[in-house]
Design an enzyme around this catalytic site. Structure first.
Site, PDB file in Angstrom:
ATOM      1  N   SER A   1       0.831  -1.211   0.000  1.00 45.35           N
ATOM      2  CA  SER A   1       0.000   0.000   0.000  1.00 45.35           C
ATOM      3  C   SER A   1       0.858   1.251   0.000  1.00 45.35           C
ATOM      4  O   SER A   1       0.381   2.327  -0.329  1.00 45.35           O
ATOM      5  CB  SER A   1      -0.853   0.065   1.263  1.00 45.35           C
ATOM      6  OG  SER A   1      -1.530  -1.109   1.472  1.00 45.35           O
TER       7      SER A   1
ATOM      8  N   HIS B   1      -1.331  -3.056  -7.059  1.00 45.31           N
ATOM      9  CA  HIS B   1      -2.030  -2.722  -5.813  1.00 45.31           C
ATOM     10  C   HIS B   1      -3.530  -2.986  -5.976  1.00 45.31           C
ATOM     11  O   HIS B   1      -4.255  -2.180  -6.551  1.00 45.31           O
ATOM     12  CB  HIS B   1      -1.750  -1.237  -5.495  1.00 45.31           C
ATOM     13  CG  HIS B   1      -2.292  -0.757  -4.195  1.00 45.31           C
ATOM     14  ND1 HIS B   1      -2.475   0.578  -3.907  1.00 45.31           N
ATOM     15  CD2 HIS B   1      -2.691  -1.420  -3.086  1.00 45.31           C
ATOM     16  CE1 HIS B   1      -2.963   0.711  -2.697  1.00 45.31           C
ATOM     17  NE2 HIS B   1      -3.100  -0.481  -2.170  1.00 45.31           N
TER      18      HIS B   1
ATOM     19  N   GLU C   1      -4.324  -0.493  -8.977  1.00 48.22           N
ATOM     20  CA  GLU C   1      -3.385   0.619  -9.174  1.00 48.22           C
ATOM     21  C   GLU C   1      -2.035  -0.019  -9.522  1.00 48.22           C
ATOM     22  O   GLU C   1      -1.499  -0.810  -8.733  1.00 48.22           O
ATOM     23  CB  GLU C   1      -3.293   1.432  -7.866  1.00 48.22           C
ATOM     24  CG  GLU C   1      -2.509   2.708  -7.984  1.00 48.22           C
ATOM     25  CD  GLU C   1      -2.434   3.477  -6.651  1.00 48.22           C
ATOM     26  OE1 GLU C   1      -2.439   2.857  -5.568  1.00 48.22           O
ATOM     27  OE2 GLU C   1      -2.364   4.719  -6.718  1.00 48.22           O
TER      28      GLU C   1
ATOM     29  N   ASN D   1      -3.503   6.204  -1.824  1.00 53.07           N
ATOM     30  CA  ASN D   1      -3.317   6.612  -0.429  1.00 53.07           C
ATOM     31  C   ASN D   1      -2.837   8.042  -0.278  1.00 53.07           C
ATOM     32  O   ASN D   1      -3.047   8.664   0.763  1.00 53.07           O
ATOM     33  CB  ASN D   1      -2.388   5.638   0.272  1.00 53.07           C
ATOM     34  CG  ASN D   1      -3.133   4.377   0.636  1.00 53.07           C
ATOM     35  OD1 ASN D   1      -4.254   4.436   1.141  1.00 53.07           O
ATOM     36  ND2 ASN D   1      -2.550   3.228   0.345  1.00 53.07           N
TER      37      ASN D   1
HETATM   38  N1  LIG Z   1      -5.730  -5.078   3.992  1.00 56.47           N
HETATM   39  C1  LIG Z   1      -5.961  -4.151   3.065  1.00 56.47           C
HETATM   40  O1  LIG Z   1      -7.030  -3.518   3.025  1.00 56.47           O
HETATM   41  C2  LIG Z   1      -4.928  -3.873   1.996  1.00 56.47           C
HETATM   42  C3  LIG Z   1      -5.313  -3.205   0.836  1.00 56.47           C
HETATM   43  C4  LIG Z   1      -4.376  -3.009  -0.186  1.00 56.47           C
HETATM   44  C5  LIG Z   1      -3.062  -3.462  -0.020  1.00 56.47           C
HETATM   45  N2  LIG Z   1      -2.697  -4.084   1.151  1.00 56.47           N
HETATM   46  C6  LIG Z   1      -1.306  -4.571   1.254  1.00 56.47           C
HETATM   47  O2  LIG Z   1      -1.322  -5.974   1.056  1.00 56.47           O
HETATM   48  C7  LIG Z   1      -0.277  -6.590   1.814  1.00 56.47           C
HETATM   49  C8  LIG Z   1      -0.871  -7.673   2.713  1.00 56.47           C
HETATM   50  O3  LIG Z   1      -1.822  -7.079   3.569  1.00 56.47           O
HETATM   51  P1  LIG Z   1      -2.916  -7.964   4.331  1.00 56.47           P
HETATM   52  O4  LIG Z   1      -3.897  -7.002   4.887  1.00 56.47           O
HETATM   53  O5  LIG Z   1      -3.371  -9.084   3.467  1.00 56.47           O
HETATM   54  O6  LIG Z   1      -2.008  -8.548   5.521  1.00 56.47           O
HETATM   55  P2  LIG Z   1      -2.326  -9.787   6.481  1.00 56.47           P
HETATM   56  O7  LIG Z   1      -1.674  -9.485   7.765  1.00 56.47           O
HETATM   57  O8  LIG Z   1      -3.788 -10.134   6.458  1.00 56.47           O
HETATM   58  O9  LIG Z   1      -1.553 -11.016   5.757  1.00 56.47           O
HETATM   59  C9  LIG Z   1      -0.162 -11.048   5.610  1.00 56.47           C
HETATM   60  C10 LIG Z   1       0.268 -12.508   5.457  1.00 56.47           C
HETATM   61  O10 LIG Z   1       1.662 -12.532   5.131  1.00 56.47           O
HETATM   62  C11 LIG Z   1       2.196 -13.698   5.712  1.00 56.47           C
HETATM   63  N3  LIG Z   1       3.661 -13.615   5.762  1.00 56.47           N
HETATM   64  C12 LIG Z   1       4.438 -12.925   6.644  1.00 56.47           C
HETATM   65  N4  LIG Z   1       5.746 -13.135   6.348  1.00 56.47           N
HETATM   66  C13 LIG Z   1       5.784 -13.943   5.249  1.00 56.47           C
HETATM   67  C14 LIG Z   1       6.842 -14.508   4.484  1.00 56.47           C
HETATM   68  N5  LIG Z   1       8.138 -14.296   4.770  1.00 56.47           N
HETATM   69  N6  LIG Z   1       6.514 -15.319   3.438  1.00 56.47           N
HETATM   70  C15 LIG Z   1       5.215 -15.571   3.150  1.00 56.47           C
HETATM   71  N7  LIG Z   1       4.161 -15.059   3.848  1.00 56.47           N
HETATM   72  C16 LIG Z   1       4.457 -14.250   4.880  1.00 56.47           C
HETATM   73  C17 LIG Z   1       1.533 -13.749   7.085  1.00 56.47           C
HETATM   74  O11 LIG Z   1       1.629 -15.057   7.645  1.00 56.47           O
HETATM   75  C18 LIG Z   1       0.093 -13.347   6.717  1.00 56.47           C
HETATM   76  O12 LIG Z   1      -0.694 -14.489   6.429  1.00 56.47           O
HETATM   77  C19 LIG Z   1       0.425  -5.459   2.562  1.00 56.47           C
HETATM   78  O13 LIG Z   1       1.539  -5.038   1.816  1.00 56.47           O
HETATM   79  C20 LIG Z   1      -0.651  -4.360   2.606  1.00 56.47           C
HETATM   80  O14 LIG Z   1      -0.101  -3.069   2.675  1.00 56.47           O
HETATM   81  C21 LIG Z   1      -3.596  -4.310   2.156  1.00 56.47           C
END
Ligand SMILES: NC(=O)c1ccc[n+]([C@@H]2O[C@H](COP(=O)([O-])OP(=O)(O)OC[C@H]3O[C@@H](n4cnc5c(N)ncnc54)[C@H](O)[C@@H]3O)[C@@H](O)[C@H]2O)c1
Length: 299
Positions: free
Chosen positions: A119, A140, A152, A190
């Protein structure tokens, strides 16, 4: 041509990204360090398909063939070995992402595109630890991925045109609308959303209006589906604070300074829906219903 996709991270975004690729005929390997999280992600994908079937958006047969397209893996090198595209959606942490991309770069083919769903972390920075920065790009997706139309697409400093064009076409193949932007703090989504949320928090902090008034003005006056304070609760106040810090540090402009009320709430552990309380309270009724948090109730 891209047929095999690896998705790194099986959390909120990773399961949604795997869902849309599998639904559109791609072979997907979902990779997570946590085996229980992979199990949970597969269940979530199944449930989200059931919701789409109930709405008439998809069929039981399509669900079956999509689920057959998804494999899971806890070992990253094994998970990405056949991938023509890797989409990284692991936890939003700079050091972690740098570690993952460095490792990816050592094990994938030179022709594999490495995309990040970050993000707010710089794509140029992520690319700088890889052997082929021109193959790195931001992809994104928005939450919830199966529902939201936008992708994005972020060009890093070195991303080559072929890679951008491939990802634009791929987003269209997934039924999404791609928008290509350049790599500066907060990209576009963002950079515009977070100052609006911050301004809503400042308006509350300065006593210009209450929580409900601020959200109602933006919902009814601007046709936003959700007010900015409630949206902040859903995104997570810690996430909002960390993105504002990226904007503030990246541009060095005081207009992005996070509101002291936001900083205090995060310090106090009031993170929104995920902690049960933010600008609204979700503790009693669950996340589907809410009341203004006791702290912000007006007499
Ligand atoms: N949640 C949102 O609304 C949203 C929206 C757009 C983008 N994002 C981006 O997406 C990404 C993930 O966000 P999320 O909300 O799904 O997070 P989340 O915490 O729900 O999931 C993250 C996952 O990554 C795993 N993980 C951690 N280290 C790892 C590794 N070394 N290898 C493999 N897996 C690993 C964790 O076990 C977890 O299951 C982030 O970069 C976030 O900024 C999130």
């Amino acid at each position: 041509m891209i047929q095999n996709v690896a998705v790194i991270g099986a959390g909120t975004m990773g399961n949604g990204i795997a869902h849309v690729f599998a639904q559109n005929g791609f072979k997907v390997t979902l990779v997570d360090v946590n085996a229980a999280q992979l199990e949970k992600a597969l269940q979530t994908i199944g449930k989200n398909f059931d919701r789409q079937i109930a709405k008439g958006v998809t069929t039981e047969e399509q669900k079956k063939s999509a689920l057959a397209n998804i494999q899971s893996q806890t070992d990253l090198p094994k998970g990405v070995k056949d991938a023509q595209l890797v989409v990284e959606a692991a936890t939003e942490n700079l050091d972690l992402k740098l570690r993952i991309f460095k490792q990816l770069s050592e094990v994938v083919a030179d022709s594999t595109i490495l995309a990040s769903n970050t993000s707010s972390i710089s794509i140029t920075k992520i690319a700088s630890v890889t052997k082929k920065p021109d193959m790195v790009i931001g992809m994104h997706f928005m939450n919830p991925v199966p529902v939201m139309k936008l992708v994005e697409i972020i060009n890093g400093y070195a991303t080559k045109n072929d890679v951008t064009n491939t990802i634009v076409n791929l987003a269209r193949q997934l039924g999404k609308i791609p928008c290509v932007v350049n790599d500066y703090p907060g990209f576009i989504a963002n950079r515009i959303l977070m100052p609006m949320i911050n301004e809503a928090i400042y308006s509350l902090y300065e006593g210009v209006a209450g929580v409900e008034e601020i959200d109602t003005v933006m919902k009814l006056g601007m046709a936003h589906p959700m007010g900015p304070l409630q949206l902040a609760d859903f995104i997570g106040l810690d996430v909002c604070l960390s993105i504002l810090n990226v904007l503030h540090d990246g541009f060095g402009n005081p207009k992005y300074a996070p509101c002291p009320l936001l900083v205090n709430m995060v310090t106090a552990g009031k993170l929104g829906v995920k902690s049960g309380e933010g600008f609204y309270s979700y503790a009693v009724t669950g996340s589907k219903e809410w009341v203004v948090s006791e702290r912000f109730k007006r007499s």
